[in-house]
Motif scaffolding. Structure first.
Motif, PDB file in Angstrom:
ATOM      1  N   ALA A 112       0.830  -1.197   0.000  1.00  0.00           N
ATOM      2  CA  ALA A 112       0.000   0.000   0.000  1.00  0.00           C
ATOM      3  C   ALA A 112       0.872   1.256   0.000  1.00  0.00           C
ATOM      4  CB  ALA A 112      -0.929  -0.003   1.211  1.00  0.00           C
ATOM      5  N   SER A 113       1.965   1.212   0.766  1.00  0.00           N
ATOM      6  CA  SER A 113       2.881   2.344   0.824  1.00  0.00           C
ATOM      7  C   SER A 113       3.519   2.598  -0.529  1.00  0.00           C
ATOM      8  CB  SER A 113       3.958   2.099   1.877  1.00  0.00           C
ATOM      9  OG  SER A 113       4.926   3.123   1.882  1.00  0.00           O
ATOM     10  N   GLU A 114       3.977   1.538  -1.178  1.00  0.00           N
ATOM     11  CA  GLU A 114       4.659   1.664  -2.466  1.00  0.00           C
ATOM     12  C   GLU A 114       3.710   2.090  -3.585  1.00  0.00           C
ATOM     13  OE1 GLU A 114       7.908  -1.921  -1.599  1.00  0.00           O
ATOM     14  OE2 GLU A 114       6.134  -2.273  -2.839  1.00  0.00           O
ATOM     15  N   SER A 115       2.477   1.615  -3.539  1.00  0.00           N
ATOM     16  CA  SER A 115       1.542   1.838  -4.639  1.00  0.00           C
ATOM     17  C   SER A 115       0.859   3.194  -4.579  1.00  0.00           C
ATOM     18  CB  SER A 115       0.474   0.736  -4.649  1.00  0.00           C
ATOM     19  OG  SER A 115       1.061  -0.537  -4.804  1.00  0.00           O
ATOM     20  N   LEU A 116       0.404   3.580  -3.398  1.00  0.00           N
ATOM     21  CA  LEU A 116      -0.387   4.796  -3.276  1.00  0.00           C
ATOM     22  C   LEU A 116       0.365   5.952  -2.634  1.00  0.00           C
ATOM     23  CD1 LEU A 116      -3.814   3.286  -2.134  1.00  0.00           C
ATOM     24  CD2 LEU A 116      -3.018   3.775  -4.452  1.00  0.00           C
ATOM     25  N   GLY A 117       1.373   5.634  -1.845  1.00  0.00           N
ATOM     26  CA  GLY A 117       2.158   6.678  -1.206  1.00  0.00           C
ATOM     27  C   GLY A 117       1.446   7.422  -0.104  1.00  0.00           C
ATOM     28  N   VAL A 118       0.334   6.880   0.393  1.00  0.00           N
ATOM     29  CA  VAL A 118      -0.408   7.573   1.451  1.00  0.00           C
ATOM     30  C   VAL A 118      -0.330   6.827   2.783  1.00  0.00           C
ATOM     31  CG1 VAL A 118      -1.984   8.703  -0.135  1.00  0.00           C
ATOM     32  CG2 VAL A 118      -2.569   6.445   0.772  1.00  0.00           C
ATOM     33  N   VAL A 119       0.280   5.652   2.763  1.00  0.00           N
ATOM     34  CA  VAL A 119       0.453   4.860   3.981  1.00  0.00           C
ATOM     35  C   VAL A 119       1.941   4.780   4.297  1.00  0.00           C
ATOM     36  CG1 VAL A 119       0.188   2.588   5.050  1.00  0.00           C
ATOM     37  CG2 VAL A 119      -1.612   3.490   3.576  1.00  0.00           C
ATOM     38  N   THR A 120       2.272   5.018   5.556  1.00  0.00           N
ATOM     39  CA  THR A 120       3.675   4.947   5.973  1.00  0.00           C
ATOM     40  C   THR A 120       3.807   3.909   7.081  1.00  0.00           C
ATOM     41  OG1 THR A 120       3.989   7.298   5.488  1.00  0.00           O
ATOM     42  CG2 THR A 120       5.651   6.223   6.875  1.00  0.00           C
ATOM     43  N   PRO A 121       4.455   2.770   6.804  1.00  0.00           N
ATOM     44  CA  PRO A 121       4.653   1.785   7.872  1.00  0.00           C
ATOM     45  C   PRO A 121       5.603   2.303   8.944  1.00  0.00           C
ATOM     46  CG  PRO A 121       4.919   0.789   5.688  1.00  0.00           C
ATOM     47  CD  PRO A 121       4.914   2.277   5.500  1.00  0.00           C
ATOM     48  N   LEU A 122       5.238   2.116  10.190  1.00  0.00           N
ATOM     49  CA  LEU A 122       6.109   2.402  11.332  1.00  0.00           C
ATOM     50  C   LEU A 122       6.501   1.049  11.907  1.00  0.00           C
ATOM     51  CD1 LEU A 122       7.404   4.133  13.586  1.00  0.00           C
ATOM     52  CD2 LEU A 122       5.160   4.165  14.716  1.00  0.00           C
ATOM     53  N   TRP A 123       7.736   0.635  11.658  1.00  0.00           N
ATOM     54  CA  TRP A 123       8.185  -0.693  12.057  1.00  0.00           C
ATOM     55  C   TRP A 123       8.571  -0.685  13.534  1.00  0.00           C
ATOM     56  CZ3 TRP A 123       6.530  -3.817   8.585  1.00  0.00           C
ATOM     57  CH2 TRP A 123       6.507  -3.448   7.239  1.00  0.00           C
ATOM     58  N   LEU A 124       7.860  -1.453  14.312  1.00  0.00           N
ATOM     59  CA  LEU A 124       8.019  -1.446  15.762  1.00  0.00           C
ATOM     60  C   LEU A 124       9.181  -2.311  16.221  1.00  0.00           C
ATOM     61  CD1 LEU A 124       4.255  -1.951  16.709  1.00  0.00           C
ATOM     62  CD2 LEU A 124       5.547   0.183  16.905  1.00  0.00           C
ATOM     63  N   GLU A 125       9.831  -1.892  17.273  1.00  0.00           N
ATOM     64  CA  GLU A 125      10.729  -2.764  18.013  1.00  0.00           C
ATOM     65  C   GLU A 125       9.878  -3.533  19.027  1.00  0.00           C
ATOM     66  OE1 GLU A 125      13.913  -0.595  19.768  1.00  0.00           O
ATOM     67  OE2 GLU A 125      14.587   0.280  17.865  1.00  0.00           O
ATOM     68  N   THR A 126      10.072  -4.834  19.096  1.00  0.00           N
ATOM     69  CA  THR A 126       9.191  -5.657  19.912  1.00  0.00           C
ATOM     70  C   THR A 126       9.981  -6.479  20.923  1.00  0.00           C
ATOM     71  OG1 THR A 126       9.278  -7.541  18.381  1.00  0.00           O
ATOM     72  CG2 THR A 126       7.608  -5.862  17.974  1.00  0.00           C
ATOM     73  N   ASP A 127       9.256  -7.128  21.793  1.00  0.00           N
ATOM     74  CA  ASP A 127       9.830  -8.049  22.767  1.00  0.00           C
ATOM     75  C   ASP A 127       9.863  -9.434  22.144  1.00  0.00           C
ATOM     76  OD1 ASP A 127      10.610  -9.530  24.953  1.00  0.00           O
ATOM     77  OD2 ASP A 127       8.720  -9.311  26.044  1.00  0.00           O
ATOM     78  N   HIS A 128      10.937  -9.721  21.390  1.00  0.00           N
ATOM     79  CA  HIS A 128      11.097 -11.003  20.693  1.00  0.00           C
ATOM     80  C   HIS A 128       9.877 -11.322  19.830  1.00  0.00           C
ATOM     81  CE1 HIS A 128      13.814 -11.328  24.231  1.00  0.00           C
ATOM     82  NE2 HIS A 128      14.611 -11.897  23.354  1.00  0.00           N
ATOM     83  N   GLY A 129       9.402 -10.317  19.099  1.00  0.00           N
ATOM     84  CA  GLY A 129       8.281 -10.507  18.203  1.00  0.00           C
ATOM     85  C   GLY A 129       6.920 -10.259  18.814  1.00  0.00           C
ATOM     86  N   ARG A 130       6.869 -10.061  20.119  1.00  0.00           N
ATOM     87  CA  ARG A 130       5.585  -9.854  20.793  1.00  0.00           C
ATOM     88  C   ARG A 130       5.262  -8.365  20.844  1.00  0.00           C
ATOM     89  NH1 ARG A 130       8.425 -13.852  23.502  1.00  0.00           N
ATOM     90  NH2 ARG A 130       7.288 -15.796  23.951  1.00  0.00           N
ATOM     91  N   VAL A 131       4.110  -8.000  20.329  1.00  0.00           N
ATOM     92  CA  VAL A 131       3.628  -6.618  20.426  1.00  0.00           C
ATOM     93  C   VAL A 131       2.793  -6.514  21.696  1.00  0.00           C
ATOM     94  CG1 VAL A 131       2.247  -4.806  19.363  1.00  0.00           C
ATOM     95  CG2 VAL A 131       3.611  -6.338  17.934  1.00  0.00           C
ATOM     96  N   THR A 132       3.263  -5.709  22.648  1.00  0.00           N
ATOM     97  CA  THR A 132       2.580  -5.562  23.930  1.00  0.00           C
ATOM     98  C   THR A 132       2.210  -4.095  24.145  1.00  0.00           C
ATOM     99  OG1 THR A 132       4.584  -5.115  25.208  1.00  0.00           O
ATOM    100  CG2 THR A 132       4.003  -7.436  24.851  1.00  0.00           C
ATOM    101  N   PRO A 133       1.246  -3.831  25.013  1.00  0.00           N
ATOM    102  CA  PRO A 133       0.920  -2.425  25.306  1.00  0.00           C
ATOM    103  C   PRO A 133       2.140  -1.639  25.769  1.00  0.00           C
ATOM    104  CG  PRO A 133      -0.769  -3.867  26.188  1.00  0.00           C
ATOM    105  CD  PRO A 133       0.336  -4.759  25.706  1.00  0.00           C
ATOM    106  N   GLY A 134       3.002  -2.273  26.557  1.00  0.00           N
ATOM    107  CA  GLY A 134       4.180  -1.592  27.075  1.00  0.00           C
ATOM    108  C   GLY A 134       5.160  -1.183  26.001  1.00  0.00           C
ATOM    109  N   ASN A 135       5.517  -2.114  25.100  1.00  0.00           N
ATOM    110  CA  ASN A 135       6.507  -1.743  24.085  1.00  0.00           C
ATOM    111  C   ASN A 135       5.903  -0.920  22.955  1.00  0.00           C
ATOM    112  OD1 ASN A 135       5.425  -3.607  22.135  1.00  0.00           O
ATOM    113  ND2 ASN A 135       6.649  -5.262  23.003  1.00  0.00           N
ATOM    114  N   LEU A 136       4.579  -0.884  22.864  1.00  0.00           N
ATOM    115  CA  LEU A 136       3.916  -0.097  21.835  1.00  0.00           C
ATOM    116  C   LEU A 136       3.789   1.367  22.244  1.00  0.00           C
ATOM    117  CD1 LEU A 136       2.300  -0.023  19.171  1.00  0.00           C
ATOM    118  CD2 LEU A 136       0.293  -0.753  20.484  1.00  0.00           C
TER     119      LEU A 136
END
Length: 374
Positions: A112-136
């Protein structure tokens, strides 16, 4: 016999199958539904095709029963990936997600980012792949309009805290890839804005069926970029007019859905609703605990969570790198079906997983332990 016992008895996968996170073998009810609908289509007797036309409403009602979303805010999708593409292409702004998410999520955001240019991915740093409220919490920015997360992570088996994530992200859109938990996790779907899932895994309805459900907020904010005639306003009496997209979830479709796929999906969901997701989860949780106990018995490291509140049906084994091949060979030689990926062995159980399968797993682990010590 309890309802969950009857549910488990309706399936007939071979002993040794522990790969439901890849695909869930269909059961008798789904097979019968498939055969019955195909028979209607093959004969096309006068008036019989009306039954096929009714499957879309039936499917949406079944999804509504399990998610709490109104049925008119549910639309059929052929796969989780297609639903996520609809969601990501409809966004404008930043979307926060882990680079370790299953590719259906990351590819949708990047494309979507590459095609339309209106979406920007924000790549998160996680706890070994786990997305938690704390690290988010500390990584969200003022331009972040959405957060995308898996209900259950395919690599770690981690069950996301959707309610905690909702509290952290405020009124941003919460997009949930639910495919690794839908049907076996009694999740608070109502806190999400977009819920997408396919039916081929834990629902056990086969490939080519799934759904996308939208909150009112998502319906207002997402643009139906990929919307066809079947997702447009009005009844389509004139074929010479290109009508605007319908409001709400109905806009996020291109053509008429496959009614037989919808029937399979609906039948599987109706069966789950009768038994109850909580009872199915309880049965699976007990089996997962047994799998962890067997792994501990043979000192095989378990990388997934042992906490019942942080897991669903997946157990991730992390043998030493020099022992991985021996473990995989032992499982293969004993007829145990699992997934091996990136140095780990993913074992996934369902309500129908029985004692014979666990005995086969124990025998495989015994062979592994014997070979490793030798």
């Amino acid at each position: 016999m309890t309802a969950v016992d009857e549910y488990a008895a309706s399936f007939s996968e071979e002993p040794g199958y522990l790969d439901f996170a890849r695909v869930g073998p269909i059961g008798g009810i789904v097979q019968a539904e498939q055969q019955g609908q195909q028979a209607l289509l093959s004969r096309a007797r006068f008036g019989s095709l009306d039954s096929l036309d009714s499957q879309d409403e039936r499917m949406r009602d079944a999804v509504s029963e399990l998610t709490g979303f109104p049925s008119d805010q549910v639309v059929f999708q052929t796969s989780t990936g297609q639903g996520l593409m609809h969601a990501m292409f409809g966004l404008t702004g930043g979307v926060a997600l882990s680079p370790a998410e299953y590719p259906s999520v990351t590819y949708a955001a990047q494309r979507a980012s590459e095609s339309l240019g209106v979406v920007t991915p924000l790549w998160l740093e996680t706890d070994h792949g786990r997305v938690t409220p704390g690290n988010l919490r500390e990584q969200l920015t003022s331009t972040t309009v959405a957060v995308a997360v898996s209900l259950v992570d395919s690599r770690t088996g981690y069950l996301a805290d959707l309610e905690g994530i909702r509290q952290v992200i405020g009124d941003r859109l919460l997009i949930v890839d639910a495919v690794q938990g839908f049907g076996v996790v009694d999740a608070p779907y109502e806190v999400a804005d977009v819920v997408v899932s396919g039916g081929q895994k834990w629902v056990r309805a086969g490939w080519g069926c799934g759904f996308m459900a939208l909150s009112d907020r998502a319906s207002d904010q997402l643009v139906p970029v990929w919307s066809g005639a079947d997702g447009s306003e009005g009844d389509g009496e004139s074929l010479d007019v290109v009508r605007p997209p319908a409001r709400g979830a109905a806009a996020f479709t291109v053509s008429n859905p496959d009614p037989i796929a919808e029937a399979r999906f609906a039948a599987a969901l109706e069966q789950i609703a009768v038994v109850g997701v909580s009872d199915i989860r309880q049965r699976i949780s007990g089996t997962v605990s047994q799998i962890i106990d067997i792994a501990d018995e043979f000192v095989i490291p378990v990388g997934s969570s042992r906490d019942e509140t942080e897991r669903a049906g997946i157990v991730v084994l992390q043998p030493a790198p020099d022992q991985l091949t021996v473990l995989v060979a032992s499982l293969h030689n004993h007829g145990v079906t699992v997934t091996t990926r990136e140095g780990t062995v993913r074992v996934s159980a369902h309500a129908s997983t029985n004692g014979e399968t666990l005995d086969m797993l124990r025998a495989a682990f015994l062979s592994f332990a014997t070979l490793s010590q030798g």
